[in-house]
Scaffold this motif. Sequence first.
Motif, PDB file in Angstrom:
ATOM      1  N   GLU A 225       0.941  -1.296  -0.087  1.00 22.41           N
ATOM      2  CA  GLU A 225       0.114  -0.315  -0.079  1.00 22.41           C
ATOM      3  C   GLU A 225       0.446   1.221  -0.118  1.00 22.41           C
ATOM      4  O   GLU A 225       0.539   2.402  -0.030  1.00 22.41           O
ATOM      5  CB  GLU A 225      -1.039   0.210   1.310  1.00 22.41           C
ATOM      6  CG  GLU A 225      -1.325  -0.758   1.563  1.00 22.41           C
ATOM      7  CD  GLU A 225      -3.223  -0.804   0.111  1.00 22.41           C
ATOM      8  OE1 GLU A 225      -3.227  -0.041  -0.426  1.00 22.41           O
ATOM      9  OE2 GLU A 225      -3.034  -2.546  -0.671  1.00 22.41           O
ATOM     10  N   GLY A 226       2.410   0.959   0.299  1.00 21.26           N
ATOM     11  CA  GLY A 226       3.368   1.939  -0.120  1.00 21.26           C
ATOM     12  C   GLY A 226       3.503   2.433   1.036  1.00 21.26           C
ATOM     13  O   GLY A 226       3.427   3.880   1.336  1.00 21.26           O
ATOM     14  N   ILE A 227       3.380   1.687   2.122  1.00 19.29           N
ATOM     15  CA  ILE A 227       3.742   2.037   3.484  1.00 19.29           C
ATOM     16  C   ILE A 227       5.290   1.875   3.553  1.00 19.29           C
ATOM     17  O   ILE A 227       5.319   0.929   4.256  1.00 19.29           O
ATOM     18  CB  ILE A 227       2.682   1.833   4.469  1.00 19.29           C
ATOM     19  CG1 ILE A 227       1.726   2.693   4.193  1.00 19.29           C
ATOM     20  CG2 ILE A 227       3.146   2.555   5.895  1.00 19.29           C
ATOM     21  CD1 ILE A 227       0.114   2.269   5.267  1.00 19.29           C
ATOM     22  N   ARG A 228       6.081   2.668   4.030  1.00 22.11           N
ATOM     23  CA  ARG A 228       7.064   2.550   4.317  1.00 22.11           C
ATOM     24  C   ARG A 228       7.244   2.287   6.225  1.00 22.11           C
ATOM     25  O   ARG A 228       8.419   1.855   5.871  1.00 22.11           O
ATOM     26  CB  ARG A 228       8.497   2.981   3.880  1.00 22.11           C
ATOM     27  CG  ARG A 228       8.226   3.607   2.042  1.00 22.11           C
ATOM     28  CD  ARG A 228       9.378   4.766   1.840  1.00 22.11           C
ATOM     29  NE  ARG A 228      10.906   4.295   2.595  1.00 22.11           N
ATOM     30  CZ  ARG A 228      11.765   3.867   1.944  1.00 22.11           C
ATOM     31  NH1 ARG A 228      11.248   4.115   0.408  1.00 22.11           N
ATOM     32  NH2 ARG A 228      12.913   3.598   2.135  1.00 22.11           N
ATOM     33  N   LEU A 229       6.643   3.139   6.118  1.00 21.16           N
ATOM     34  CA  LEU A 229       7.256   3.393   8.373  1.00 21.16           C
ATOM     35  C   LEU A 229       6.418   2.606   8.891  1.00 21.16           C
ATOM     36  O   LEU A 229       5.080   2.599   8.480  1.00 21.16           O
ATOM     37  CB  LEU A 229       7.038   4.844   8.487  1.00 21.16           C
ATOM     38  CG  LEU A 229       7.770   5.604   8.003  1.00 21.16           C
ATOM     39  CD1 LEU A 229       7.583   7.300   7.963  1.00 21.16           C
ATOM     40  CD2 LEU A 229       9.147   5.490   8.245  1.00 21.16           C
ATOM     41  N   GLN A 230       7.088   1.584   9.298  1.00 23.23           N
ATOM     42  CA  GLN A 230       6.417   1.151   9.842  1.00 23.23           C
ATOM     43  C   GLN A 230       6.981   0.310  11.665  1.00 23.23           C
ATOM     44  O   GLN A 230       8.303   0.837  12.413  1.00 23.23           O
ATOM     45  CB  GLN A 230       5.950  -0.974   9.496  1.00 23.23           C
ATOM     46  CG  GLN A 230       5.754  -0.760   8.190  1.00 23.23           C
ATOM     47  CD  GLN A 230       5.460  -2.036   7.294  1.00 23.23           C
ATOM     48  OE1 GLN A 230       5.728  -2.745   8.277  1.00 23.23           O
ATOM     49  NE2 GLN A 230       5.460  -1.842   6.109  1.00 23.23           N
ATOM     50  N   GLN A 231       5.862   0.086  12.706  1.00 24.81           N
ATOM     51  CA  GLN A 231       5.925  -0.191  13.802  1.00 24.81           C
ATOM     52  C   GLN A 231       5.155  -1.442  14.508  1.00 24.81           C
ATOM     53  O   GLN A 231       3.938  -1.399  14.156  1.00 24.81           O
ATOM     54  CB  GLN A 231       6.265   0.849  14.945  1.00 24.81           C
ATOM     55  CG  GLN A 231       6.395   1.137  16.040  1.00 24.81           C
ATOM     56  CD  GLN A 231       5.090   2.852  16.972  1.00 24.81           C
ATOM     57  OE1 GLN A 231       4.735   3.749  15.922  1.00 24.81           O
ATOM     58  NE2 GLN A 231       5.327   2.461  18.312  1.00 24.81           N
ATOM     59  N   GLY A 232       5.785  -2.315  15.105  1.00 23.57           N
ATOM     60  CA  GLY A 232       5.204  -3.584  15.881  1.00 23.57           C
ATOM     61  C   GLY A 232       5.943  -4.592  16.483  1.00 23.57           C
ATOM     62  O   GLY A 232       6.845  -4.140  16.239  1.00 23.57           O
TER      63      GLY A 232
END
Length: 252
Positions: A225-232
Motif C-alpha cells: 500500500e506504499g507504507i514504508r514506515l512501520q512499528q510493531g
Amino acid sequence: MPGLRELLDAASADALRHHVQPIWDVPSGRIAGAELLLRWPRDGVERPVPQDLISEAVRRGGLALGLAVGRAAEAAALVAALPPGPFVSLNVADAFLEADPPRGTGWTGPFAGRVPPGRLVFEIVETAEIRDPERTRRLLERLRGAGYRVALDDFGAGRSDLERLGRLPLDMVKLDRALVAGAAAGAAGPLSLLREAVGMAMGRGIAVIAEGIETADQREAMLAEGIRLQQGFLMGRPAPPEAWADRLGAGG
Ligand code: G
Ligand code: MN
C-alpha cells in the motif's frame, strides 16, 4: 485497576519510566524514529499508563507529573542524540492540549534546549480535538511554529478521522493496529479507509506510519500500500532505552 491516587504516588516517587519502540523504514531496514511509551511498574510488571488517567491527573493539577515530563525529556534527549538521529515521538494526553495557546504549550518547557525541536514528534489522539477543534488546531500550529512535528495517533475510526486528516496541520498520521490488521487481511471497509487515508496523507505531504505490525504478511501488505514506515512487535517490542540504544545509534 489502580486509580488516580496510585498514579500520583508513583509519579511523586519518580517510579514512572519510558520504554522505547523503534519505528522502521522497512525497505531500507533502518530505524527512522522511536516512540517513547510511559510505563508504570506494578507487581513486578511494567504496564502502560492509561492516557485518560494521565489526563485526569493533569486536570486535577497533579504537579508530580511534571517529574514524568522531565523524565520524558531526558529519555528523548538521549535517543535523539544517538547518531544518525532518529526522531522521537511521544503521546500527549488530551489534558495537555486543553489550555489555550500559548499557555497550552507550557508543558514543552522541559524539552526546550534538551532536544532539537525538529527531532520531536508529539502524538495526539482525537478526543481533545473533538472537544474544541479550533483550540486544538491553534495549538498544533503553535507547536509546529516552534519547530516540533505533530502526528495524529490511532487513526482508524472512519470518516471523522479522514475529515481531521484533511483539516489539521499535521506531519504524520499513525494508522491504528485494528485498521492495519483489517486492511492486511483484505477486509473491504478497512482497506478502502486505509487507501483513502494514504492517498490524502500523501497528497498533503503527511508521512504515514502503520502501527501494530505483528506478522510478515501485515508488513508486506502495508508495503504494497506504499507504507514504508512501520512499528510493531514483529520488528521490535517496547523495551527500556538501554536495550535499544545500540540499534538506535547504528540506525538499525
Ligand atoms: O496508542 P498508541 O498507538 O501510542 O499505542 C502504543 C501501544 O501499543 C503501546 O502500549 C505498545 O506496547 C503497543 N504495541 C506496540 N506494538 C504493538 C504490536 O505490534 N501489537 C500490539 N498488540 N500492541 C503493540
Ligand atoms: Mn502513540
